[in-house]
Write an enzyme that holds these catalytic residues in place. Structure first.
Site, PDB file in Angstrom:
ATOM      1  N   GLY A 226      -0.873   9.049  99.745  1.00 36.92           N
ATOM      2  CA  GLY A 226      -0.655   8.496  98.402  1.00 36.92           C
ATOM      3  C   GLY A 226      -0.786   9.570  97.348  1.00 36.92           C
ATOM      4  CG  ASN A 227       1.200   9.385  94.065  1.00 37.59           C
ATOM      5  OD1 ASN A 227       0.846   8.720  93.102  1.00 37.59           O
ATOM      6  ND2 ASN A 227       2.283   9.098  94.774  1.00 37.59           N
ATOM      7  NE  ARG A 228      -5.758  13.112  90.363  1.00 43.64           N
ATOM      8  CZ  ARG A 228      -5.972  14.127  89.547  1.00 43.64           C
ATOM      9  NH1 ARG A 228      -5.599  15.336  89.894  1.00 43.64           N
ATOM     10  NH2 ARG A 228      -6.537  13.934  88.386  1.00 43.64           N
TER      11      ARG A 228
END
Ligand code: CTP
Length: 426
Positions: A226-228
């Site tokens: 995933g990512n921020r």
């Protein structure tokens, strides 16, 4: 009537300079009056000076003492209290912003016809600052031609009348007419203090598709890539587009738990492939697509059906497969005729720059590579852009123009992006 104060940023906790404003919160007599308490609190916590002006019937729902305690100021409903101070004129004249929440059908009818039979309607006639009505009523009342005409009249006088949310109403019924969440009203109010012309009705009759948040690419039932991304920027664009009159579909990946914007159809997706399927379907029939989502570029090639354990048989590495480029795909679909030629396509670029090039150099290359009409560029890293409430950057156009976007809230940046979208629509 403003002076400088320092308030705590709600996300970072850091003290940021802001300006204390005079805000009048008008409260109409509806069940949603209780939600005005959260709104008043958010204005006072942001350091603003708040005067609450309820109607007499609002006090059937929330007591005067509550409004006085929350605002720290006296509360009255009529024009005959404190007469030497001429409050029905002074409150309006001195206000930087008037927010009416909830705005009932009756209150909007009285305001639209220029009545001044209590302190709130008198204040509305004397205010020359932005005036924001947040309606709340039953769907039938909201859709009645009398209310529709009153809303149109108020808008023609320059007031901003928000689109209500849809959902559960006072009883068991559901429909359009719910008060937007207090945090949403507070955000739009803050935007009007940054930029009073941020909410024109220039997107009426337009259909806008916005993606937001991050995709998650599962590896096994408990792990993902995933990512921020918090989703805040995309949600701000969707929220504003709806309040500027557009029919909005928000295709949302994972976010930092933001509530769904009022008057927006939100479709939740998990992976890049799911997002692509929804965007491709929606892009085929819309006027603008704004890809603010942080789409994972890769996914684990194999989705393991049970949790991967350490020990015998544990993988040494994870094989990845490239995800589709959704934005480039829409541009290609426009070339192929599956998306209308006049559809405006907007991309986002989060860049850090490195020894080979600065942020703008990479952004120009990305605009050319993706083939979209507009590219919103944010410099990221060093606490910028991700998970915070403020943003700045540049807006690059395929016609070669480059505009710096001033530092401000993500709503302010959203309003600038929508100005450009609106200007590009045929
Ligand atoms: N985007 C997309 N599909 C992807 C990746 C990105 O539609 N698989 C969109 C994003 O929503 C954004 C734009 O493309 O609007 C740019 O995203 P970014 O991650 O900066 O671009 P990449 O193409 O992944 O380039 P980079 O090599 O810089 O990561």
């Amino acid at each position: 009537m403003s002076d400088a104060v320092s308030v705590s940023d709600s996300v970072s906790g850091a003290h940021v300079p802001t300006t204390r404003k005079q805000i009048v919160v008008g409260v109409g007599g509806g069940i949603a009056a209780y939600k005005s308490c959260a709104l008043i609190r958010s204005f006072t916590e942001a350091g603003h000076h708040v005067r609450v002006v309820p109607t007499e019937s609002a006090l059937q729902f929330v007591g005067k003492a509550t409004f006085e305690a929350l605002s720290g100021n006296p509360v009255q409903t009529g024009v005959f209290a404190d007469v030497p101070q001429v409050p029905h004129v002074r409150l309006g004249q001195e206000a930087d912003l008037v927010v009416i929440a909830p705005a009932t059908a009756d209150l909007m009818a009285r305001a639209a016809s220029g009545r001044a039979d209590d302190l709130l309607t008198g204040t509305l006639l004397t205010a020359r600052c932005p005036v924001l009505f947040a309606p709340a009523m039953h769907t039938e009342m909201w859709e009645h031609p009398a209310t529709v005409a009153n809303v149109a009249t108020l808008r023609s006088y320059g007031a901003i009348v928000l689109e209500p949310a849809s959902g559960r109403l006072t009883g068991k019924d559901t429909g359009a007419g719910r008060l937007p969440e207090p945090e949403e009203i507070a955000g739009l109010a803050a935007l009007l203090l940054e930029r009073r012309d941020a909410l024109p009705r220039d997107l009426e009759g337009k259909r806008v598709v916005v993606s937001a948040g991050g995709t998650r690419e599962p590896l096994d039932p408990v792990r993902f890539l995933g990512n921020r991304s918090s989703g805040k920027q995309g949600y701000a664009i969707a929220r504003l587009a709806a309040q500027r009159g557009a029919d909005v579909v928000l295709v949302s990946g994972y976010t930092a738990g933001i509530s769904e914007p009022a008057a927006v159809t939100t479709v939740h997706v998990r992976t890049a492939q799911e997002m692509q399927a929804v965007i491709d379907r929606e892009a085929a029939q819309c006027d603008a697509v704004v890809m603010a989502a942080a789409v994972a570029d890769f996914r684990p090639t194999t989705l393991v059906g049970s949790k991967i354990k350490k020990g015998d048989g544990e993988p040494d590495s994870i094989e990845l497969t490239k995800n589709p480029d959704i934005l480039a795909g829409i541009v290609q679909a426009r070339r192929d005729g599956a998306v209308a030629p006049e559809t405006v396509i907007v991309g986002f670029a989060a860049e850090t720059g490195d020894e080979d090039g600065d942020v703008l150099t990479y952004a120009r290359a990305k605009l050319a590579r993706k083939g979209c009409d507009l590219l919103v560029v944010n410099a990221v890293g060093d606490g910028k852009a991700f998970e915070v409430d403020h943003n700045d950057g540049w807006l690059l156009s395929a016609d070669g123009s480059e505009v710096a976007l001033e530092h401000g809230s993500k709503s302010l940046l959203a309003s600038r992006v929508l100005d450009a979208v609106s200007g590009s629509l045929k």
